[in-house]
Motif scaffolding. Structure first.
Motif, mmCIF file in Angstrom:
data_model
loop_
_atom_site.group_PDB
_atom_site.id
_atom_site.type_symbol
_atom_site.label_atom_id
_atom_site.label_comp_id
_atom_site.label_asym_id
_atom_site.label_seq_id
_atom_site.Cartn_x
_atom_site.Cartn_y
_atom_site.Cartn_z
ATOM 1 N N TRP A 91 77.080 -11.252 58.574
ATOM 2 C CA TRP A 91 77.425 -11.433 57.168
ATOM 3 C C TRP A 91 76.465 -10.608 56.307
ATOM 4 O O TRP A 91 75.241 -10.686 56.479
ATOM 5 C CB TRP A 91 77.315 -12.910 56.779
ATOM 6 C CG TRP A 91 78.421 -13.764 57.291
ATOM 7 C CD1 TRP A 91 79.241 -13.520 58.357
ATOM 8 C CD2 TRP A 91 78.820 -15.033 56.766
ATOM 9 N NE1 TRP A 91 80.127 -14.544 58.528
ATOM 10 C CE2 TRP A 91 79.901 -15.494 57.566
ATOM 11 C CE3 TRP A 91 78.381 -15.822 55.713
ATOM 12 C CZ2 TRP A 91 80.534 -16.711 57.322
ATOM 13 C CZ3 TRP A 91 79.010 -17.045 55.479
ATOM 14 C CH2 TRP A 91 80.075 -17.471 56.265
ATOM 15 N N MET A 92 77.015 -9.859 55.370
ATOM 16 C CA MET A 92 76.151 -8.998 54.547
ATOM 17 C C MET A 92 75.151 -9.813 53.732
ATOM 18 O O MET A 92 74.031 -9.359 53.481
ATOM 19 C CB MET A 92 76.993 -8.108 53.630
ATOM 20 C CG MET A 92 77.734 -8.822 52.527
ATOM 21 S SD MET A 92 78.691 -7.693 51.481
ATOM 22 C CE MET A 92 80.146 -7.467 52.469
ATOM 23 N N VAL A 93 75.526 -11.044 53.345
ATOM 24 C CA VAL A 93 74.626 -11.848 52.515
ATOM 25 C C VAL A 93 73.374 -12.277 53.271
ATOM 26 O O VAL A 93 72.394 -12.692 52.658
ATOM 27 C CB VAL A 93 75.331 -13.101 51.936
ATOM 28 C CG1 VAL A 93 76.398 -12.699 50.945
ATOM 29 C CG2 VAL A 93 75.902 -13.972 53.050
ATOM 30 N N PHE A 94 73.402 -12.188 54.589
ATOM 31 C CA PHE A 94 72.243 -12.568 55.397
ATOM 32 C C PHE A 94 71.502 -11.346 55.930
ATOM 33 O O PHE A 94 70.704 -11.456 56.863
ATOM 34 C CB PHE A 94 72.676 -13.460 56.566
ATOM 35 C CG PHE A 94 73.249 -14.789 56.150
ATOM 36 C CD1 PHE A 94 72.900 -15.377 54.942
ATOM 37 C CD2 PHE A 94 74.150 -15.450 56.968
ATOM 38 C CE1 PHE A 94 73.429 -16.599 54.562
ATOM 39 C CE2 PHE A 94 74.688 -16.680 56.594
ATOM 40 C CZ PHE A 94 74.327 -17.249 55.390
ATOM 41 N N ASN A 95 71.771 -10.189 55.335
ATOM 42 C CA ASN A 95 71.099 -8.961 55.739
ATOM 43 C C ASN A 95 70.374 -8.341 54.559
ATOM 44 O O ASN A 95 70.814 -8.457 53.410
ATOM 45 C CB ASN A 95 72.108 -7.954 56.298
ATOM 46 C CG ASN A 95 72.473 -8.231 57.743
ATOM 47 O OD1 ASN A 95 71.806 -7.759 58.657
ATOM 48 N ND2 ASN A 95 73.531 -9.012 57.959
ATOM 49 N N ASP A 96 69.282 -7.659 54.839
ATOM 50 C CA ASP A 96 68.513 -6.956 53.826
ATOM 51 C C ASP A 96 68.836 -5.458 53.868
ATOM 52 O O ASP A 96 69.364 -4.967 54.871
ATOM 53 C CB ASP A 96 67.007 -7.145 54.087
ATOM 54 C CG ASP A 96 66.579 -8.596 53.990
ATOM 55 O OD1 ASP A 96 67.064 -9.290 53.083
ATOM 56 O OD2 ASP A 96 65.770 -9.038 54.830
ATOM 57 N N PRO A 97 68.513 -4.718 52.785
ATOM 58 C CA PRO A 97 68.664 -3.268 52.842
ATOM 59 C C PRO A 97 67.809 -2.694 53.970
ATOM 60 O O PRO A 97 66.744 -3.247 54.253
ATOM 61 C CB PRO A 97 68.153 -2.816 51.469
ATOM 62 C CG PRO A 97 68.323 -4.023 50.588
ATOM 63 C CD PRO A 97 68.060 -5.194 51.476
ATOM 64 N N PRO A 98 68.240 -1.594 54.606
ATOM 65 C CA PRO A 98 69.472 -0.821 54.331
ATOM 66 C C PRO A 98 70.713 -1.385 55.010
ATOM 67 O O PRO A 98 71.813 -0.914 54.735
ATOM 68 C CB PRO A 98 69.127 0.554 54.894
ATOM 69 C CG PRO A 98 68.217 0.257 56.048
ATOM 70 C CD PRO A 98 67.385 -0.924 55.622
ATOM 71 N N GLU A 99 70.573 -2.387 55.910
ATOM 72 C CA GLU A 99 71.739 -2.929 56.594
ATOM 73 C C GLU A 99 72.728 -3.542 55.612
ATOM 74 O O GLU A 99 73.945 -3.359 55.740
ATOM 75 C CB GLU A 99 71.309 -3.978 57.627
ATOM 76 C CG GLU A 99 70.705 -3.404 58.881
ATOM 77 C CD GLU A 99 71.729 -2.582 59.652
ATOM 78 O OE1 GLU A 99 72.627 -3.160 60.271
ATOM 79 O OE2 GLU A 99 71.626 -1.336 59.610
#
Length: 409
Positions: A91-99
């Motif tokens: 889930w994108m909400v549980f990832n930090d940049p740059p991922e």
């Protein structure tokens, strides 16, 4: 004469009185210390607007919540958790940049305001259809079950391309995933059912992606596949995992936003009259609900490394609760912050987050919520709350959602 500073007494945020109305306590906490270490919650509670904004911008504050969620798994459910938390890790909400940026870019075009606007006519038609079927004048019912849940479900299913025959299973899985992600209190057997629901949802959406590759349609999945990023900048497994996030976020958040806005207006006759007189103020009512009593109370972060915040040292690994429900009522940012005002302008609320993690589905959620609120207020003048003084709220640390909203249509 000696003066004594009042002693601040912390309260458990999942206690029944805090679930019913957390705002007085959160205001007192923000006034006491906008960055406060809570031994009770084993976390930093950040309640000031400027301090929350600093955290939302600071790369030292990580959005990775999968590990803390894993730590909370009941011992007997750990065997079921491995695949489920593998899905959440995509889930994108549980990832930090740059991922986070790489994952989010796959959906950027599909969620742009111009793309969402294509669904305006369908949303308005669906709103009228749902209300005609479920909100018959003279009938008594539950507005949450009758309107606030089925309407977003109808629109988001159409947007994702879910066949109507698959709707019941699809939304059952979504409800259970919401219980898992939003921290709703569950027994171990229920927790295991929520883990399995996430796996079932992922399996279903994976099969739907394969079907849309073979038979494209007019929906989100087909649009993203046509753009060619799936299999290039993201894997198909990552794409499917992110679709489970879209499915979960679209229904739960928008349903609670509709119900909370109707409750807010129908307990404030002057504001209700203003929207009836000027239907375009339905947009202001939704925005003010997002600020004052929105569907999200806080988000959870982790300190990726030591950082200083408001004179306090947060250590690497510390949990951080970004309490937007308090930040959105900060008098340093919002004049007369406890007043619900559909004409309010000025500072930006944090009801949909901010910056890199601003809710990607905000435009669609607003479209559906405004259509529902405007139609309910303007086309159903006889709508009244049957028990306005005793709303019952879901026992969740993160979200702010009613269990029911009894009304007379």
């Amino acid at each position: 004469m000696t003066t004594h500073t009042p002693v601040f007494t912390e309260r458990y945020l999942l206690s029944p009185d805090m679930i019913a109305d957390p705002y007085g306590h959160l205001d007192a906490l923000r006034d006491h210390a906008p960055v406060h270490w809570s031994p009770l919650h084993h976390a930093w509670l950040v309640t000031g607007y400027d301090q929350v904004m600093r955290c939302l911008r600071d790369p030292a504050v990580s959005a990775d919540r999968v590990r803390p969620l894993m730590d909370a798994v009941p011992q007997g459910a750990r065997e079921d958790a491995e695949r489920a938390f593998g899905i959440l890790s995509r889930w994108m909400v549980f990832n930090d940049p740059p991922e986070h940026r790489r994952l989010r870019q796959v959906f950027q075009e599909a969620f742009a305001a111009r793309a969402v606007a294509r669904y305006r006519a369908f949303t308005e038609k669906a709103t009228r259809a749902v209300l005609a079927r479920r909100a018959t004048p003279g009938r008594t019912g539950d507005l949450l079950a009758d309107v606030a849940r089925p309407l977003p479900a109808l629109v988001f299913a159409r947007w994702l391309g879910i066949p109507p025959t698959d709707g019941p299973s699809f939304w059952y899985w979504n409800t259970r995933v919401a219980d898992l992600v939003l921290g709703t209190a569950q027994e171990e057997s229920e927790y295991r059912a929520s883990l399995q629901a996430l796996v079932s949802l992922d399996d279903y959406l994976g099969a739907l992606v394969a079907r849309r590759r073979a038979e494209p349609g007019d929906d989100l999945i087909s649009q993203v596949l046509r753009e060619g990023r799936v299999g290039d900048s993201v894997t198909e497994e990552e794409f499917t995992g992110m679709l489970t996030q879209m499915a979960f976020a679209g229904g739960e958040t928008t349903s609670n936003l509709i119900a909370n806005t109707v409750l807010a207006l129908h307990t404030r006759p002057g504001q209700l009259a203003a929207v009836r007189a000027e239907p375009e103020l339905a947009q202001g009512a939704v925005e003010e609900t997002l600020r004052l009593d929105g569907p999200s109370k806080m988000s959870i972060r982790t300190a990726a490394r030591d950082l200083d915040l408001d004179g306090r040292t947060l250590r690497a690994g510390d949990r951080i609760f970004l309490v937007t429900a308090a930040a959105n009522r900060d008098p340093a940012r919002f004049p007369d912050p406890g007043r619900f005002d559909v004409r309010r302008s000025g500072a930006t609320h944090l009801g949909f987050g901010f910056g890199a993690h601003f809710c990607i589905g905000a435009a669609l959620a607003r479209l559906v919520a405004v259509a529902a609120v405007r139609t309910l207020v303007c086309d159903h003048p006889g709508l009244t709350l049957t028990d306005p003084g005793r709303p019952a709220w879901q026992p969740s640390l993160l979200n702010r959602g009613l269990t029911a909203l009894p009304v007379h249509y």
